[in-house]
Design an enzyme around this catalytic site. Structure first.
Site, mmCIF file in Angstrom:
data_model
loop_
_atom_site.group_PDB
_atom_site.id
_atom_site.type_symbol
_atom_site.label_atom_id
_atom_site.label_comp_id
_atom_site.label_asym_id
_atom_site.label_seq_id
_atom_site.Cartn_x
_atom_site.Cartn_y
_atom_site.Cartn_z
ATOM 1 N N LYS A 11 2.697 11.091 4.122
ATOM 2 C CA LYS A 11 2.413 10.346 2.884
ATOM 3 C C LYS A 11 0.958 10.532 2.503
ATOM 4 O O LYS A 11 0.082 10.711 3.362
ATOM 5 C CB LYS A 11 2.754 8.859 2.995
ATOM 6 C CG LYS A 11 1.845 7.987 3.886
ATOM 7 C CD LYS A 11 0.614 7.415 3.205
ATOM 8 C CE LYS A 11 -0.505 7.301 4.199
ATOM 9 N NZ LYS A 11 -1.701 6.709 3.996
ATOM 10 N N ASP A 143 2.994 1.448 6.801
ATOM 11 C CA ASP A 143 3.442 2.626 6.049
ATOM 12 C C ASP A 143 4.870 3.042 6.359
ATOM 13 O O ASP A 143 5.386 3.974 5.738
ATOM 14 C CB ASP A 143 2.537 3.834 6.379
ATOM 15 C CG ASP A 143 1.125 3.677 5.852
ATOM 16 O OD1 ASP A 143 0.935 2.953 4.855
ATOM 17 O OD2 ASP A 143 0.214 4.289 6.438
HETATM 18 O O1 C5P Z 1 0.233 -1.438 9.925
HETATM 19 P P1 C5P Z 1 -0.379 -0.448 10.841
HETATM 20 O O2 C5P Z 1 -0.025 -0.715 12.285
HETATM 21 O O3 C5P Z 1 -0.129 0.964 10.464
HETATM 22 O O4 C5P Z 1 -1.947 -0.658 10.740
HETATM 23 C C1 C5P Z 1 -2.838 -0.068 11.651
HETATM 24 C C2 C5P Z 1 -4.173 -0.773 11.550
HETATM 25 O O5 C5P Z 1 -4.776 -0.501 10.271
HETATM 26 C C3 C5P Z 1 -4.107 -2.284 11.624
HETATM 27 O O6 C5P Z 1 -4.147 -2.728 12.955
HETATM 28 C C4 C5P Z 1 -5.332 -2.702 10.831
HETATM 29 O O7 C5P Z 1 -6.493 -2.549 11.629
HETATM 30 C C5 C5P Z 1 -5.416 -1.635 9.754
HETATM 31 N N1 C5P Z 1 -4.753 -2.053 8.498
HETATM 32 C C6 C5P Z 1 -5.329 -3.031 7.716
HETATM 33 N N2 C5P Z 1 -4.720 -3.419 6.538
HETATM 34 C C7 C5P Z 1 -3.588 -2.834 6.136
HETATM 35 C C8 C5P Z 1 -2.983 -1.814 6.912
HETATM 36 C C9 C5P Z 1 -3.592 -1.448 8.096
HETATM 37 O O8 C5P Z 1 -6.387 -3.576 8.070
HETATM 38 N N3 C5P Z 1 -3.033 -3.219 4.995
#
Ligand code: C5P
Length: 304
Positions: A11, A143
């Site tokens: 993506k 994502d």
């Molecule tokens: O959701 P995901 O596990 O992919 O996110 C990885 C990290 O990216 C989270 O632990 C956070 O630190 C950061 N993140 C964030 N805000 C979001 C998506 C991700 O701060 N909307």
């Protein structure tokens, strides 16, 4: 059934609006996602001895050896969560074949999780509804729901609330990879430091971008690309700024850091134009460079 293979795309974010950090540590987002034709494949086959297991293969150019094969792997988590939710006793062995650079800001881990959900659901014959797959995907990562959907879509919440966008036209993206990945949490932390004195406004999707997508106007689209995480990624990798400039010099219609980086994206009209821009970047000694069309479909079964 002996094996199910699912392919799942990378993506990119055509715009990534980021708000002030929430109480749960995530940031509110308003983003326009597009799935592009760089794919990981996940093969699922029955596990032996009731164990969940995982192997990863692919070119080391993509930092494949950095992908964990234990429970911290998002695809493994996806398989276990689906099994728990659907009351499945069987185990699975997953083989991930990487085609998406690791830690490149291209949601490769999320693509693998989405692929694992679709592959295990088919292998186990659990016939999970789209709605429930989306709910499980959202628990796995911000994502992951988009990786299931693909195409061009608007993401809100922490990115996990996905709605298809009205979009016309197809494009080719040149993807400039970096030798070393960037950690997504580290880039968000840098974003927080940069906004310590003045919190960012509530995130939104730029009108100009939506208008460009509705009309399929590549010039307008290139000018409207935006990424609130780009200044933070550039602070951590200052050399990327020059790379973005080289792509524009080489006739790309737009240049942007992909998500949390460090991959950089260059907008082109079609494959010949992508080859030209890729060649220009290589002329500066930059690389590895690849190119891919967008939008493409989300995670789907390719063989069973
Ligand atoms: O959701 P995901 O596990 O992919 O996110 C990885 C990290 O990216 C989270 O632990 C956070 O630190 C950061 N993140 C964030 N805000 C979001 C998506 C991700 O701060 N909307």
């Amino acid at each position: 059934m002996r094996e199910v293979v699912v392919s799942s795309p990378a993506k990119i974010n055509l715009s990534l609006g980021v708000g002030a950090v929430r109480g749960d540590g995530f940031h509110p987002l308003a983003t326009v996602y597009q799935a592009i034709g760089l794919y990981d494949e996940v093969a699922a086959r029955p596990g032996t001895d009731g164990d969940f297991s995982l192997t990863v293969e692919g070119d080391e150019r993509l930092s494949v050896s950095e992908v964990p094969t234990d429970d911290s792997n998002l695809a493994m988590q996806a398989a276990k969560l689906l099994a728990a939710r659907r009351g499945v006793q069987a185990a699975v062995h997953l083989t991930i074949h990487k085609g998406i650079p690791v830690a490149g800001g291209l949601a490769g881990g999320s693509a693998d999780a989405a692929a694992a959900l679709v592959a295990c659901d088919a292998l186990w014959g659990t016939k999970t509804s789209r709605q429930e797959l989306m709910t499980i995907a959202a628990e796995l990562g911000s994502d992951v729901p988009f990786s299931l959907v693909g195409g061009t879509a608007i993401g809100t919440g922490r990115g996990e609330v996905v709605a298809p966008a009205m979009a016309k036209g197809s494009y080719w993206w040149v993807v400039l990879e970096s030798e070393k990945g960037l950690s997504t949490p580290a880039v968000y932390r840098e974003f927080d430091r940069m906004h310590a004195d003045q919190p960012p406004p509530a995130p939104g999707v730029p009108d100009q971008l939506m208008a460009a997508l509705r009309t399929g106007d590549i010039e307008r689209l290139g000018a409207a690309l935006s990424n609130d995480l780009q200044p933070a990624a550039l602070r951590l990798r200052p050399e990327l700024e020059q790379s973005l400039g080289y792509g524009i010099e080489g006739s790309a219609h737009g240049a942007i850091v992909s998500g949390s980086g460090p991959s950089c994206l260059f907008l082109t009209e079609g494959q010949p134009h992508a080859v030209q821009v890729a060649g220009w970047l290589k002329g500066y000694g930059l690389g590895p460079v690849s190119f891919a069309p967008g939008p493409v479909a989300g995670a789907r079964v390719v063989s069973r």
